[in-house]
Design a protein around this motif. Structure first.
Motif, mmCIF file in Angstrom:
data_model
loop_
_atom_site.group_PDB
_atom_site.id
_atom_site.type_symbol
_atom_site.label_atom_id
_atom_site.label_comp_id
_atom_site.label_asym_id
_atom_site.label_seq_id
_atom_site.Cartn_x
_atom_site.Cartn_y
_atom_site.Cartn_z
ATOM 1 N N ARG A 308 -3.413 -28.727 -28.357
ATOM 2 C CA ARG A 308 -4.827 -28.514 -28.659
ATOM 3 C C ARG A 308 -5.227 -27.081 -28.359
ATOM 4 O O ARG A 308 -4.738 -26.484 -27.398
ATOM 5 C CB ARG A 308 -5.679 -29.424 -27.772
ATOM 6 N N MET A 309 -6.103 -26.519 -29.179
ATOM 7 C CA MET A 309 -6.643 -25.185 -28.901
ATOM 8 C C MET A 309 -7.790 -25.389 -27.903
ATOM 9 O O MET A 309 -8.956 -25.524 -28.279
ATOM 10 C CB MET A 309 -7.170 -24.525 -30.184
ATOM 11 N N ALA A 310 -7.419 -25.487 -26.626
ATOM 12 C CA ALA A 310 -8.416 -25.735 -25.585
ATOM 13 C C ALA A 310 -8.113 -24.818 -24.404
ATOM 14 O O ALA A 310 -6.960 -24.417 -24.221
ATOM 15 C CB ALA A 310 -8.351 -27.193 -25.132
ATOM 16 N N ILE A 311 -9.139 -24.527 -23.624
ATOM 17 C CA ILE A 311 -8.951 -23.622 -22.477
ATOM 18 C C ILE A 311 -7.839 -24.142 -21.577
ATOM 19 O O ILE A 311 -6.995 -23.387 -21.100
ATOM 20 C CB ILE A 311 -10.284 -23.478 -21.698
ATOM 21 N N GLN A 312 -7.846 -25.493 -21.376
ATOM 22 C CA GLN A 312 -6.813 -26.105 -20.522
ATOM 23 C C GLN A 312 -5.409 -25.642 -20.895
ATOM 24 O O GLN A 312 -4.539 -25.490 -20.052
ATOM 25 C CB GLN A 312 -6.900 -27.638 -20.636
ATOM 26 N N LYS A 313 -5.185 -25.451 -22.179
ATOM 27 C CA LYS A 313 -3.809 -25.235 -22.655
ATOM 28 C C LYS A 313 -3.325 -23.795 -22.503
ATOM 29 O O LYS A 313 -2.199 -23.474 -22.846
ATOM 30 C CB LYS A 313 -3.677 -25.706 -24.110
ATOM 31 N N GLY A 314 -4.176 -22.897 -22.005
ATOM 32 C CA GLY A 314 -3.736 -21.544 -21.636
ATOM 33 C C GLY A 314 -3.349 -20.641 -22.792
ATOM 34 O O GLY A 314 -2.488 -19.773 -22.643
ATOM 35 N N LEU A 315 -4.033 -20.790 -23.932
ATOM 36 C CA LEU A 315 -3.720 -19.930 -25.091
ATOM 37 C C LEU A 315 -3.981 -18.464 -24.782
ATOM 38 O O LEU A 315 -3.313 -17.578 -25.320
ATOM 39 C CB LEU A 315 -4.552 -20.351 -26.304
ATOM 40 N N ASP A 316 -4.974 -18.188 -23.914
ATOM 41 C CA ASP A 316 -5.267 -16.788 -23.558
ATOM 42 C C ASP A 316 -4.049 -16.142 -22.902
ATOM 43 O O ASP A 316 -3.708 -14.993 -23.178
ATOM 44 C CB ASP A 316 -6.506 -16.713 -22.654
ATOM 45 N N VAL A 317 -3.374 -16.891 -22.062
ATOM 46 C CA VAL A 317 -2.172 -16.374 -21.387
ATOM 47 C C VAL A 317 -1.074 -16.137 -22.430
ATOM 48 O O VAL A 317 -0.389 -15.107 -22.415
ATOM 49 C CB VAL A 317 -1.678 -17.383 -20.311
ATOM 50 N N LEU A 318 -0.961 -17.051 -23.354
ATOM 51 C CA LEU A 318 0.061 -16.907 -24.394
ATOM 52 C C LEU A 318 -0.209 -15.654 -25.242
ATOM 53 O O LEU A 318 0.703 -14.867 -25.528
ATOM 54 C CB LEU A 318 0.100 -18.167 -25.279
ATOM 55 N N ILE A 319 -1.473 -15.478 -25.620
ATOM 56 C CA ILE A 319 -1.821 -14.326 -26.471
ATOM 57 C C ILE A 319 -1.537 -13.012 -25.741
ATOM 58 O O ILE A 319 -0.929 -12.097 -26.294
ATOM 59 C CB ILE A 319 -3.292 -14.422 -26.929
ATOM 60 N N LYS A 320 -1.918 -12.938 -24.480
ATOM 61 C CA LYS A 320 -1.631 -11.736 -23.678
ATOM 62 C C LYS A 320 -0.137 -11.484 -23.651
ATOM 63 O O LYS A 320 0.330 -10.355 -23.788
ATOM 64 C CB LYS A 320 -2.105 -11.950 -22.234
ATOM 65 N N THR A 321 0.622 -12.551 -23.463
ATOM 66 C CA THR A 321 2.077 -12.404 -23.347
ATOM 67 C C THR A 321 2.677 -11.941 -24.669
ATOM 68 O O THR A 321 3.595 -11.113 -24.676
ATOM 69 C CB THR A 321 2.717 -13.752 -22.916
ATOM 70 N N ILE A 322 2.163 -12.461 -25.772
ATOM 71 C CA ILE A 322 2.692 -12.047 -27.081
ATOM 72 C C ILE A 322 2.552 -10.525 -27.227
ATOM 73 O O ILE A 322 3.459 -9.836 -27.673
ATOM 74 C CB ILE A 322 1.989 -12.821 -28.223
ATOM 75 N N ASN A 323 1.405 -10.014 -26.793
ATOM 76 C CA ASN A 323 1.205 -8.554 -26.846
ATOM 77 C C ASN A 323 2.227 -7.816 -25.983
ATOM 78 O O ASN A 323 2.603 -6.692 -26.286
ATOM 79 C CB ASN A 323 -0.206 -8.202 -26.379
ATOM 80 N N ARG A 324 2.658 -8.448 -24.927
ATOM 81 C CA ARG A 324 3.602 -7.792 -24.008
ATOM 82 C C ARG A 324 5.052 -7.903 -24.462
ATOM 83 O O ARG A 324 5.932 -7.253 -23.916
ATOM 84 C CB ARG A 324 3.504 -8.434 -22.618
ATOM 85 N N ILE A 325 5.334 -8.813 -25.409
ATOM 86 C CA ILE A 325 6.748 -9.003 -25.794
ATOM 87 C C ILE A 325 7.028 -8.487 -27.209
ATOM 88 O O ILE A 325 8.041 -8.850 -27.818
ATOM 89 C CB ILE A 325 7.204 -10.485 -25.682
ATOM 90 N N ALA A 326 6.145 -7.614 -27.684
ATOM 91 C CA ALA A 326 6.291 -7.132 -29.067
ATOM 92 C C ALA A 326 7.627 -6.404 -29.274
ATOM 93 O O ALA A 326 8.109 -6.306 -30.406
ATOM 94 C CB ALA A 326 5.114 -6.239 -29.421
ATOM 95 N N HIS A 327 8.211 -5.897 -28.201
ATOM 96 C CA HIS A 327 9.479 -5.165 -28.336
ATOM 97 C C HIS A 327 10.677 -6.113 -28.461
ATOM 98 O O HIS A 327 11.774 -5.690 -28.792
ATOM 99 C CB HIS A 327 9.680 -4.253 -27.120
ATOM 100 N N LEU A 328 10.489 -7.385 -28.171
ATOM 101 C CA LEU A 328 11.621 -8.326 -28.238
ATOM 102 C C LEU A 328 11.791 -8.824 -29.676
ATOM 103 O O LEU A 328 10.823 -8.917 -30.417
ATOM 104 C CB LEU A 328 11.375 -9.525 -27.314
ATOM 105 N N ASP A 329 13.027 -9.175 -30.009
ATOM 106 C CA ASP A 329 13.270 -9.606 -31.384
ATOM 107 C C ASP A 329 13.207 -11.137 -31.456
ATOM 108 O O ASP A 329 14.238 -11.810 -31.394
ATOM 109 C CB ASP A 329 14.672 -9.089 -31.772
ATOM 110 N N VAL A 330 11.997 -11.676 -31.545
ATOM 111 C CA VAL A 330 11.841 -13.140 -31.499
ATOM 112 C C VAL A 330 10.806 -13.619 -32.533
ATOM 113 O O VAL A 330 10.081 -12.817 -33.103
ATOM 114 C CB VAL A 330 11.353 -13.611 -30.097
#
Ligand code: NHF
Length: 478
Positions: A308-330
């Motif tokens: 679910r797209m809900a605060i509980q599910k921590g999407l904000d943390v995921l989005i921040k992390t995606i920005n931090r892993i842009a150099h990885l080939d995934v």
């Protein structure tokens, strides 16, 4: 010895009507209970969706008095698919309606009405169908008024268990519901002694009046107990502790299980390719190929998020992390629907990076394909009472990378069948992702990890035995 009889109730039951994890539990725990010698039957509202899709037989009717009127309740009966497990639907005019946009007080009133119907139904079943429940097992706020109604209105002294699947949802609303039930609000007033009582907290009432209270993992039970001061439900838990013996006052944690008749890659008709557990290498490779092709992604280590797209599910943390892993080939695949603001943020990141694919829909079909076709599943929840998705993913040989909280902590062995990171911390999640990629390069080490995940047993049997023990204790304490 006579089989113990348990009537379990909640607002949803899979596969007939499912909006969340509670539906899965309601559709699988009763079967497991039947397997350990408990005669467990289910009762849920008769929704319009059920009426149109499920074959059931009308077996009778009874009446309840609600909002100053006599209301007829129709009783329908069917079974869970491929089982002898009995399911009852209670209907009114002619069905219950569930859905958004109905207003919080309206929902509280509707579930109070359903709860009253269940309480009377206990009596009806015993009188007309010679089935007398020994225990009523309620789930979440929707059915949390049943213990109070049974005691105060129906005057049945029957032990009740209230299981909390998510403390966040409590059913707080107008006290008017007590008038509709034609009940006094003494108990509610007593609760907030000294303060003006404007609202009812339906879950809170359940916490106070149920014989026992449980939740769906040991760690979440501890988290609840440690969070009294900050939680709006704290006063209710405190009062319970004061009123009951030490043991009965406590919230007990029993981990959920999953139904391997449904969640097994060899039985799953929604996959591109079914596969046996011991053929996971080829099975996952083929599913991954087709999944990536269908989404227009290249063949790279693939991480997913399903939920679910809900605060509980921590999407904000995921989005921040995606920005931090842009150099990885995934690749990162995100599936789910919910809060429009969170959806927008997810869509924005997917626009920024072509290796991120976002599908903002609720799709069982795609979810199954993603479980089987991904290498890792990210579960960055802020809190997670149990979480079923990590168990499901593991059955498909997909490694969870999850917040170290609640049921995630109780089901994932860090470094063995998955990875745990400190909740809310995107840098920690980034580290875990790097760690996971490192492990993936070590072919033998990764194989061992996937096989450990696949072999981890989350079947319901162990938990069903614990529930049976708890029911027995409740009966002995009368
Ligand atoms: O697994 C079923 C589910 C849990 O963690 C989940 C949740 C709702 O939040 O018990 O209920």
């Amino acid at each position: 010895m006579r089989e113990m009889k348990v009537l379990i109730t909640g607002y949803e039951v899979a596969p007939f009507f499912k909006r969340g994890g509670l539906g899965d539990v309601m559709g699988s725990l009763p079967k497991a209970l039947n397997g350990v010698g408990v005669d467990c039957r289910i009762v849920v509202p008769y929704y319009i969706e059920i009426k149109d899709a499920v074959k059931s037989e009308r077996i009778g009717e009874f009446f309840v008095y609600f909002g100053g009127k006599e209301e007829e309740i129709g009783v329908y009966k069917t079974h869970l698919p491929d089982s002898n497990c009995v399911v009852y639907f209670l209907s009114n005019k002619p069905v219950f309606v569930y859905g958004k946009g109905r207003g919080k007080n309206r929902r509280i009133d509707e579930f109070a009405f359903f709860s009253l119907a269940v309480a009377r139904f206990v009596h009806y079943l015993s009188e007309h169908h010679k089935w007398t429940a020994d225990i009523v097992h309620c789930n979440d706020w929707h059915t949390a008024l049943i213990p109070l109604i049974l005691k105060q209105k129906v005057k049945l002294s029957i032990p009740t268990l209230l299981t909390i699947h998510n403390l966040q949802y409590q059913g707080v609303g107008s006290l008017r519901v007590l008038d509709l039930l034609n009940m006094k609000d003494e108990e509610t007033k007593e609760l907030k002694a000294g303060k003006l009582v404007k609202n009812i907290n339906v879950l809170g009432e359940g916490i106070i009046h149920a014989t026992r209270v449980s939740t769906v993992s040991m760690s979440y039970a501890k988290e609840i107990a440690n969070d009294y001061e900050r939680s709006p439900i704290g006063p209710f838990l405190k009062k319970r502790e004061e009123d009951c013996s030490k043991k009965d006052g406590r919230v007990i944690g029993i981990l959920n299980g999953i139904d391997y008749d449904i969640w097994s890659p060899e039985k799953d008709n929604l996959l591109f390719h079914k596969y046996e557990h011991n053929g996971w290498e080829v099975g996952k490779r083929d599913n991954k190929q087709d999944l990536l092709r269908s989404l227009g992604l290249q063949d790279k280590p693939t991480f997913c998020f399903v939920g679910r797209m809900a605060i509980q599910k921590g999407l904000d943390v995921l989005i921040k992390t995606i920005n931090r892993i842009a150099h990885l080939d995934v690749n990162v695949i995100i599936l789910g629907s919910g809060d429009p603001r969170i959806q927008d943020n997810v869509l924005e990141i997917a626009q920024k990076f072509p290796w991120v694919k976002a599908e903002m829909v609720y799709s069982e079909d795609l979810a199954h394909k993603i479980y089987a076709g991904s290498d890792f599943i990210i579960i960055p929840s802020r809190y997670e009472p149990c979480g079923l998705i990590q168990m499901i993913a593991m059955s498909y040989g997909t490694i969870p990378i999850a917040s170290d909280t609640g049921g995630l902590r109780d089901s994932i062995l860090n470094g063995k069948n998955g990875f745990l990171f400190k909740k809310g911390k995107s840098l920690r999640l980034k580290k875990s992702i790097e760690h996971a990629l490192h492990r993936m390069k070590d072919k033998a080490g990764f194989k061992k990890m996937v096989e450990c995940a696949i072999k981890t047993d989350f079947s319901w049997n162990k938990s069903a035995i614990l529930y049976k023990k708890l029911y027995k204790e409740m009966l002995n304490h009368r």
